[in-house]
Design an enzyme around this catalytic site. Structure first.
Site, PDB file in Angstrom:
ATOM      1  N   SER A   1       0.888  -1.263  -0.006  1.00 41.39           N
ATOM      2  CA  SER A   1      -0.042  -0.019   0.051  1.00 41.39           C
ATOM      3  C   SER A   1       0.771   1.141   0.027  1.00 41.39           C
ATOM      4  CB  SER A   1      -0.985   0.168   1.280  1.00 41.39           C
ATOM      5  OG  SER A   1      -0.339   0.127   2.364  1.00 41.39           O
TER       6      SER A   1
ATOM      7  N   LYS B   1      -5.686   4.970   8.602  1.00 40.53           N
ATOM      8  CA  LYS B   1      -4.422   5.778   7.972  1.00 40.53           C
ATOM      9  C   LYS B   1      -4.975   7.140   8.172  1.00 40.53           C
ATOM     10  CE  LYS B   1      -2.356   2.133   5.360  1.00 40.53           C
ATOM     11  NZ  LYS B   1      -1.742   1.731   3.940  1.00 40.53           N
TER      12      LYS B   1
END
Length: 347
Positions: free
Chosen positions: A235, A280
């Site tokens: 990611s 996140k």
């Protein structure tokens, strides 16, 4: 008096046992929570580059098998997620194998981000394709017991396999019940494995039950080095590519801002969906980031961007959440972004 003392000692001992149990015993659950938003400058280094005024950030999600204490806390605290262990680490896969698979995906992500950034900057780059590595093997499918994590596949039915799409395209052109022969390298030995294709779960697509990464030798000039340690998964690709591009270019792409984001990036620069984006966003906000790039998934209703945008509203952050479908989308946003001449500069 002695009886009361024994009772108190028994209670204390019982509490110690309960405390130790709650902090040590591993439950069949996995807990995800917000991680960190680390500046990429110490992690990615292009020879001869100069430090920018601002920073690009790699944003992570922390995860691990839950203890009873962690399980209870995850039920209480916001942006903590509990998953069944078998849904995270497949049955038959050890924690070490799972970690190794994540690190292999990180390595592949670094290669893809290097290619995207160097091509965008017009820098010198050479790619040599050498086959594919087995990242993981699915239980009870044809590869189970035949292939292992780390096997290097070089050919299928005497046709050279240069990259993952060569193998997947060939296998999916076959039929369930067909047999294929793979040439593999394992521990410096040359092996052949005959596998009968089986329909993959919940599909009629023929397969053998493995995940793959392409084995490439990427040679670039100037040289780029990574020091991501034990951070795994794909990611960070988008942010790696932006950091590399920023170091290759004379212009400071950060313009004094703290730039965060996430998203897997392929060799064509497309930005893909990732997990845990709400966590996140929380981590990036705690780090004081000004911008957060989120995969837009071609305007899908449940895209990463939509979740990130809603999370940003829920935590009332001033951080700007920006939708991106490609590396070029993020690059264009940074190029058009005004310089951070004032603390309240508008993004």
């Amino acid at each position: 008096m002695k009886q009361n003392t024994r009772y108190i000692l028994f209670v204390i001992l019982l509490l110690i046992i309960v405390f130790c149990f709650s902090g040590i015993y591993r439950m069949p659950y996995y807990v995800y929570k917000p991680g960190a938003a680390d500046a990429l400058d110490p992690i990615v280094s292009v020879d001869g580059s100069e430090k920018s005024e601002g920073d690009m950030h790699l944003v992570t999600v922390r995860g691990g098998q839950a203890t009873p204490f962690q399980y209870v806390m995850a039920k209480i605290l916001p942006y903590h997620q509990i998953e069944k262990l078998e849904d995270v680490i497949p049955e038959g896969v050890s924690e070490e194998e799972y970690t190794q698979a994540q690190l292999m995906q990180m390595e592949s992500s670094q290669e893809a981000s290097t290619v995207v950034a160097y091509e965008a900057a017009g820098a010198e780059l050479q790619i040599d394709y050498k086959g594919v590595y087995v990242v993981s093997v699915v239980k009870d499918l044809p590869a189970d017991g035949q292939l292992k994590q780390g096997d290097h596949i070089t050919a299928v039915d005497d046709q050279r396999v240069k990259e993952a799409t060569d193998l997947t395209s060939y296998v999916t052109s076959k039929h369930v019940g067909d047999t294929i022969t793979l040439k593999i390298e394992r521990d410096d030995k040359q092996l052949e494995k005959k596998l009968k294709l089986q329909a993959l779960p919940d599909t009629q697509i023929p397969g053998i039950g493995i995940t793959l990464v392409t084995d490439r030798d990427v040679t670039e000039d100037p040289e780029v080095t990574f020091s991501s340690g034990q951070i795994g998964g794909p990611s960070a690709g988008l942010m790696f590519s932006l950091e590399i591009y920023d170091q290759l270019e004379e212009e400071d792409m950060t313009k004094g801002f703290q730039i965060c984001g996430t998203g897997e990036v392929d060799y064509e620069g497309n930005v893909g969906r990732i997990g845990g984006i709400d966590k996140k966003v929380v981590a990036a906000d705690k780090e004081g980031c000004d911008v957060f790039f989120a995969p837009n998934e071609q305007d899908a209703e449940d895209s990463n961007y939509q979740v990130a945008k809603q999370t940003a509203e829920d935590i009332d952050t001033a951080m700007k959440v920006v939708p991106v479908n490609t590396f070029d989308d993020a690059k264009k946003y940074l190029e058009e972004m005004p310089a951070n001449n004032k603390k309240d500069a508008s993004l």
